[in-house]
Design an enzyme around this catalytic site. Structure first.
Site, PDB file in Angstrom:
ATOM      1  N   TYR A   1     -10.907  -1.367   7.400  1.00  0.00           N
ATOM      2  CA  TYR A   1      -9.670  -1.889   7.044  1.00  0.00           C
ATOM      3  C   TYR A   1      -9.145  -3.247   8.264  1.00  0.00           C
ATOM      4  O   TYR A   1      -9.361  -2.998   9.430  1.00  0.00           O
ATOM      5  CB  TYR A   1      -8.629  -0.948   7.238  1.00  0.00           C
TER       6      TYR A   1
ATOM      7  N   VAL B   1       0.945  -1.023   0.119  1.00  0.00           N
ATOM      8  CA  VAL B   1      -0.042  -0.139   0.020  1.00  0.00           C
ATOM      9  C   VAL B   1       0.880   1.097   0.074  1.00  0.00           C
ATOM     10  O   VAL B   1       1.727   1.395   1.044  1.00  0.00           O
ATOM     11  CB  VAL B   1      -0.823  -0.095   1.249  1.00  0.00           C
TER      12      VAL B   1
ATOM     13  N   HIS C   1       3.784  -5.653   6.252  1.00  0.00           N
ATOM     14  CA  HIS C   1       2.918  -6.869   5.425  1.00  0.00           C
ATOM     15  C   HIS C   1       2.185  -6.101   4.192  1.00  0.00           C
ATOM     16  O   HIS C   1       2.031  -6.523   3.162  1.00  0.00           O
ATOM     17  CB  HIS C   1       1.957  -7.578   6.231  1.00  0.00           C
ATOM     18  N   ASP C   2       1.327  -5.230   4.484  1.00  0.00           N
ATOM     19  CA  ASP C   2       0.678  -4.353   3.598  1.00  0.00           C
ATOM     20  C   ASP C   2       1.191  -3.165   2.877  1.00  0.00           C
ATOM     21  O   ASP C   2       0.455  -2.388   2.287  1.00  0.00           O
ATOM     22  CB  ASP C   2      -0.839  -4.038   4.236  1.00  0.00           C
ATOM     23  N   THR C   3       2.308  -2.803   3.420  1.00  0.00           N
ATOM     24  CA  THR C   3       3.050  -1.712   3.250  1.00  0.00           C
ATOM     25  C   THR C   3       4.457  -2.083   2.592  1.00  0.00           C
ATOM     26  O   THR C   3       4.325  -2.732   1.684  1.00  0.00           O
ATOM     27  CB  THR C   3       3.144  -0.773   4.285  1.00  0.00           C
TER      28      THR C   3
END
Length: 430
Positions: free
Chosen positions: A163, A20, A219-221
């Site tokens: 989220y 992200v 993890h998402d970044t």
């Protein structure tokens, strides 16, 4: 035979869950502050047993981040600044892929053949580091960012902003029924509002595991985002005597690397008041794995062992910071050794959580020795007759990765990628 479908799923997952692109936002005014963003209300202060002195450290804090190659983490300015205050472990490795089995391994000494991130619950007769710590009245706790309630059993949790920040697969002790089925233990699987209260009241335990949320752990970044979170959360705590004492050892590491086709080398850093001035801004090339955190804790407090990979002398070297004081003898493997164990294979290790290579849950191996001199812990409900001597033999993960086996692993994975959809990956690894 390699199970290529699982490998292909995990490789594709890297594409499906692209980083992200966003700027770090502080989740609270300070790491010692409660916040509505953390969701879960603080559940008062935990009560710990009296401090049990260790041979080198009296408190061990692990902070786990996600899915990053060593070089990518080491290139971040925040990590470079922190490295100047500690010991960089250049030979530290995850033990498999994907995420969840690494979390299982670091507290239980095994990942039981797991090669996915699905919902799992390890039965009550499988022991963890908690059993070893409690034998000597050493307090412990784990803090999980955005977990809605203590010992929350759900697969994940979505915040009011829609989220999903929290996932069970990154909360190692909640996966073990031997922990969550005992209410006093379950109360020690805590959220970040609990942390704010506990650190403020100077009631932190001696063994601590910290998991940031899916953005803050990278993890998402990405690694830069995780580094920004460390700058917000950890850096101020390093000067807080309720968190970092003269006998505190802090470890920052990652569950696994990002590139599955290379060795599973991840960034590891030892910090804290216990690190001598002469050892700051140094590197340690010794070959370590997640099992080394178990053997190091066992060695420091002279504990028993779990009779699993924490007794594997190839995989469970004790951190030299401790071994040099206790005279523990490590093997001679380093980051530059020509033949290191195969720790990036996926789906090929037999175990009760691998449907393709099923082996029952086995009794601990009581013939091995861990980092301490204590006996192997055997839970009272273990079938001690079920051992590796009368069960299918697992693949030897201490065997080095050869050029041909690495090529075969990559080839099998590549042949399956076209046959798997991104939707299937998302469904499995949500």
């Amino acid at each position: 035979m390699i199970v290529p479908s699982i490998f292909a799923l995990t490789v594709l997952a890297r594409t499906a869950s692209a980083a992200v692109a966003s700027t770090f936002t502080a989740p609270a005014p300070a790491p010692t502050s409660e916040s509505p963003f953390y969701v879960g209300a603080a559940n008062s202060t935990i009560t710990n047993s009296p401090n049990v002195p260790g041979k080198v450290f009296d408190r061990f804090i692990q902070i786990w981040l996600e899915n990053t190659d060593f070089a990518q983490a080491a290139s971040q300015p925040v990590f470079q600044t922190l490295a100047a205050q500690g010991i960089t472990l250049t030979g530290y490795y995850g033990v498999t892929h994907p995420s969840e089995p690494n979390y299982l391994a670091v507290v239980g000494g095994d990942f039981f053949g797991l090669a996915t991130d699905v919902m799992e619950a390890v039965p009550t007769n499988m022991s963890t580091v908690v059993d070893l710590l409690e034998q000597k009245n050493i307090s412990w706790s784990t803090y999980q960012e955005n977990m809605p309630t203590d010992a929350y059993a759900g697969f994940n949790y979505t915040n009011p902003d829609n989220y999903t920040y929290y996932v069970r697969k990154h909360n190692p002790l909640v996966i073990y029924d031997s922990v969550t089925n005992i209410s006093t233990r379950a109360a020690r699987i805590r959220n970040f509002n609990d942390f704010a209260v506990d650190v403020g009241n100077n009631s932190l335990s001696q063994w601590i595991f910290v998991t940031p949320n899916l953005r803050n752990d990278g993890h998402d970044t990405n690694a830069a985002y995780a580094a920004a979170w460390l700058n917000f959360w950890l850096v101020p705590l390093l000067s807080d005597p309720n968190f970092n004492t003269a006998k505190t050892l802090i470890m920052i590491t990652f569950d696994e690397n990002e590139t599955y086709t290379i060795g599973n080398n991840v960034y590891g850093l030892l910090l804290g008041g216990v690190v001598p001035q002469a050892m700051k801004n140094t590197t340690d090339p010794t070959f370590y794995t997640h099992y080394s955190t178990l053997s190091t804790v066992e060695n420091n407090w002279d504990l028993g062992n779990l009779g699993r990979q924490d007794t594997n002398k190839t995989l469970a070297n004790v951190f030299n910071l401790v071994a040099s004081v206790t005279s523990y003898k490590n093997n001679n493997l380093t980051a530059s050794s020509p033949s290191l164990p195969m720790l990036n294979i996926t789906g090929t290790i037999p175990g009760p959580l691998n449907p393709n290579y099923y082996v029952p849950y086995l009794a601990p191996n009581t013939a091995g020795t861990g980092g301490g001199s204590g006996k192997t812990f055997v839970a009272p409900n273990v079938n001690t007759s079920l051992t590796s001597a009368n069960a299918p033999a697992p693949i030897n993960i201490t065997a080095p990765m050869t050029t041909s086996s690495a090529a075969g692993l990559t080839s099998n994975a590549g042949s399956m990628i076209a046959a798997v959809t991104v939707a299937a990956v998302a469904a499995m690894l949500l």
